[in-house]
Motif scaffolding. Structure first.
Motif, short mmCIF file in Angstrom:
data_model
loop_
_atom_site.label_atom_id
_atom_site.label_comp_id
_atom_site.label_asym_id
_atom_site.label_seq_id
_atom_site.Cartn_x
_atom_site.Cartn_y
_atom_site.Cartn_z
N LEU A 38 -2.86 9.29 -2.07
CA LEU A 38 -3.08 8.45 -0.89
C LEU A 38 -4.47 7.79 -0.91
O LEU A 38 -4.66 6.68 -0.41
CB LEU A 38 -2.92 9.31 0.37
N ALA A 87 0.98 4.14 -2.74
CA ALA A 87 0.78 5.57 -2.45
C ALA A 87 1.94 6.40 -2.97
O ALA A 87 1.75 7.48 -3.53
CB ALA A 87 0.62 5.76 -0.94
N ALA A 109 -4.63 4.37 -2.43
CA ALA A 109 -4.12 3.34 -1.51
C ALA A 109 -5.17 3.01 -0.44
O ALA A 109 -5.37 1.84 -0.08
CB ALA A 109 -2.83 3.81 -0.86
N LEU A 110 -5.84 4.06 0.03
CA LEU A 110 -6.91 3.86 1.01
C LEU A 110 -8.02 2.97 0.44
O LEU A 110 -8.52 2.06 1.11
CB LEU A 110 -7.52 5.21 1.41
N VAL A 133 0.84 -1.21 0.00
CA VAL A 133 0.00 0.00 0.00
C VAL A 133 0.87 1.25 0.00
O VAL A 133 0.59 2.23 -0.72
CB VAL A 133 -0.93 -0.02 1.24
#
Lengths: 494, 151
Positions: free
Chosen positions: B117, B111, B120-121, B107
């Protein structure tokens, strides 16, 4: 699989970290969220594997004894869980009786398999207040992990069935002299000719016969006028008289005299409803009439009759009649009775010492015990038929359901009711076949049965009266079978 | 309150985090490290783990990357430590560590790679949701609890 509060807390923490990572643009918080997610997923996988292993190895047995009971009886339920291998999960097994069963406290009878415990057993009783066929579902197995994150519930193991039957005689014998009578219902021959559909005979023409009655073929064949005769069709009414005095309570639970006669009465009620025949019901308790329903032929009436028959219990001597007329009669009778006897005795004592002509003349009237008719008139069954059935008119069939305890009264009641009925059917329960221990000495039982049979036949000899015996089939068969070799069975009755 | 049994592994992890943040950031680190130790002793592990990441995230600007890696290893020790008290303890600890490192590293790489980001979340959320629901459904079907199970 259900998640518990700790798992939910972990998910919330992970979400908070993820939101923090996005808000503060801090990738380290995202790593924290992934760490929590990884931990929860690994725990979940491990839990799932453990659950599948445990359920695969777990053996459950469930048995109910007996599986066939009468209402309000208890059955014993045995539940046994065996897990040959230790499991990291906490395993509890809970029985699943139907909601109709009572007497189970789930907390007391929950099985728990923990640590090294391989086998657990519990036994408990269930009471069945409602009749029917019920299933004790498979026990519910609950598996919980030690980390407190997950819980799984699965229903497994055998289910068992319980048949609950209402308290009623299972095999009822209705017949004469130990032989069952196939049916007492259906079409009845009136023995009279009149308007109808069933041809009875062809006879010679008599003055007064209508032209419509002429049988032209017979007239042509014989050369003299002949007419058709048909069986007269009439509308029958049925009057049910049910004795539910204390003596009717004799017998085992569910197979008392009253239980047996109730079945017969219900059959007549059903038959009347099917044929839409007018039906009346009179129930007689120890103190007089308890129910008096006049002739009616509507659905509501039939339902009412059946409800009363179902609810009928043997009366207590202390109970008062519910019917107002019966209560009044009873009150008058008691007053007369309590006033008459002491007065009569004292008068007889006084007249015995009186040597005068007056005294000698009066003495026989008071010194003799009360006359036969007076005694009978004090009995509730006789009073009932005299009061309520005395005014019957038309084609009424009276069905009298009682026992052989009050024989003289029954005989007089039958004679009285016969005067006002087309036909009288008497159903009698022999006391000897209902008494506890009554069959212990088979010879005595047989002698008592023969006495009953004579009484029944005496009733059946009365013109227009049919008398039947009603008893549990197994008991009457036991008496007749045991005495078959030593005694000659009573000759067949009418 | 903490319901897990404390183990040596998660104790060492908490101590490592407390010492390292103190060494690298001074007084703020001392305060934060003490708070982490108190949290480790009093609250459930997941709360300590989350709190430790908040501390490290807040002080990350003053900490060199090698120290950050060691701090993350300390936090990982806090996370997997209680698993040593459960059945299949080593398996749990190792697999959780491997999955967390691979998952977190992947992850983080994602990112850093696309600079967003939120993507990735999304990946973290999606993988967790699919994984968790997949395990739930698999168990459901394996136990014969699904209405549409065909044998």
């Amino acid at each position: 699989m259900e998640v518990k509060q700790r798992y939910k807390s972990g998910v919330i923490l992970g979400c908070l970290l993820a939101c923090g990572a996005w808000l503060f643009n801090q990738p380290l918080l995202l790593i924290g969220a992934t760490g929590i997610a990884a931990s929860l997923l690994v725990h979940q996988y491990r839990f799932m594997r453990d659950v599948l292993t445990a359920t695969d190895k777990l053996t459950l047995t469930q048995s109910i004894t007996p599986s066939h009971v009468t209402t309000d009886k208890e059955t014993s339920v045995a539940l046994r869980a065996t897990l040959p291998e230790t499991t990291p999960l906490a395993v509890t097994v809970e029985p699943q009786p139907p909601v109709t069963a009572t007497g189970l406290d789930p907390d007391e009878h929950r099985l728990t398999l923990v640590d090294e415990k391989e086998t657990a057993t519990t036994t408990f009783s269930l009471r069945w207040p409602i009749a029917g066929k019920f299933e004790c579902s498979s026990p519910m197995v609950t598996l919980t992990d030690r980390a407190g994150l997950f819980r799984s519930q699965v229903s497994m193991g055998p289910s068992t069935t319980v048949t609950v039957v209402p308290r009623q005689p299972r095999t009822l014998h209705v017949g004469v002299s130990g032989t069952s009578t196939p049916t007492m219902f259906g079409e009845r021959r009136t023995g009279e000719c009149g308007v109808g559909l069933d041809p009875a005979e062809t006879r010679q023409y008599l003055p007064g016969d209508t032209l419509r009655q002429v049988d032209w073929k017979a007239t042509a064949r014989t050369g003299s006028p002949h007419v058709h005769e048909f069986h007269a069709e009439i509308d029958l009414s049925t009057a049910l008289v049910v004795d539910h005095r204390l003596s009717m309570a004799t017998g085992t639970t569910g197979e008392t005299k009253l239980d047996c006669l109730r079945q017969v009465a219900l059959t007549y009620a059903d038959h009347a409803q099917m044929k839409t025949e007018p039906l009346s019901l009179y129930t007689v308790g120890d103190n007089g009439v308890t129910t008096a329903l006049g002739m009616e032929s509507n659905t509501r009436h039939y339902t009412h009759v059946e409800t009363i028959l179902h609810d009928l219990d043997p009366t207590d001597n202390r109970e008062q009649p519910t019917d107002q007329t019966g209560a009044n009669q009873l009150r008058t009778r008691h007053e007369n009775h309590t006033r008459r006897l002491p007065d009569t005795r004292s008068m007889a004592a006084a007249l015995r010492t009186d040597a005068s002509s007056f005294g000698r003349t009066l003495l026989p009237y008071v010194a003799e015990p009360r006359g036969y008719v007076q005694q009978i008139q004090d009995d509730p069954l006789f009073e009932t038929v005299r009061t309520y059935l005395g005014g019957n008119s038309g084609s009424v069939i009276t069905v009298l359901l009682t026992d052989d305890t009050h024989r003289t009264e029954v005989r007089e009641a039958v004679r009285t009711v016969r005067r006002h009925s087309e036909h009288v059917l008497v159903f009698l329960t022999p006391t000897i076949l209902f008494e506890r221990g009554g069959l212990e000495t088979i010879e005595t039982a047989y002698d008592s049965y023969v006495e009953f049979e004579e009484f029944r036949r005496n009733l059946a000899y009365i013109d227009g009266v049919s008398a039947f015996e009603v008893a549990p089939a197994d008991r009457i068969e036991a008496v007749l079978a045991a005495t078959q070799q030593t005694s000659t069975a009573p000759a067949g009755g009418r | 309150m903490r319901y897990e049994q404390p183990t040596r592994l998660d104790g060492v992890g908490a101590l490592l985090v407390a010492v390292l943040v103190t060494v690298t950031t001074g007084v703020p680190g001392l305060i934060a490290g003490t708070a982490v130790l108190i949290a480790w002793y009093t609250v459930p592990t997941l709360y300590t783990f989350a709190f430790g990441h908040l501390v490290v995230g807040a002080l990350a600007e003053n900490i060199a990357t090698p120290y950050l890696v060691v701090l993350e290893l300390g936090l990982l020790a806090i996370l997997v430590g209680p698993a040593l008290t459960l059945a299949a303890s080593r398996w749990r600890a190792i697999v959780t560590s491997v999955v967390a490192i691979v998952f977190g590293g992947g992850v983080l790489a994602l990112a850093r790679g696309n600079g967003h980001l939120w993507s990735a979340l999304g990946v973290v959320g999606l993988i967790f949701a699919i994984g968790s629901y997949g395990l739930h459904r698999y168990e459901h079907v394996a136990l014969g609890l699904s209405e549409n199970t065909y044998e």
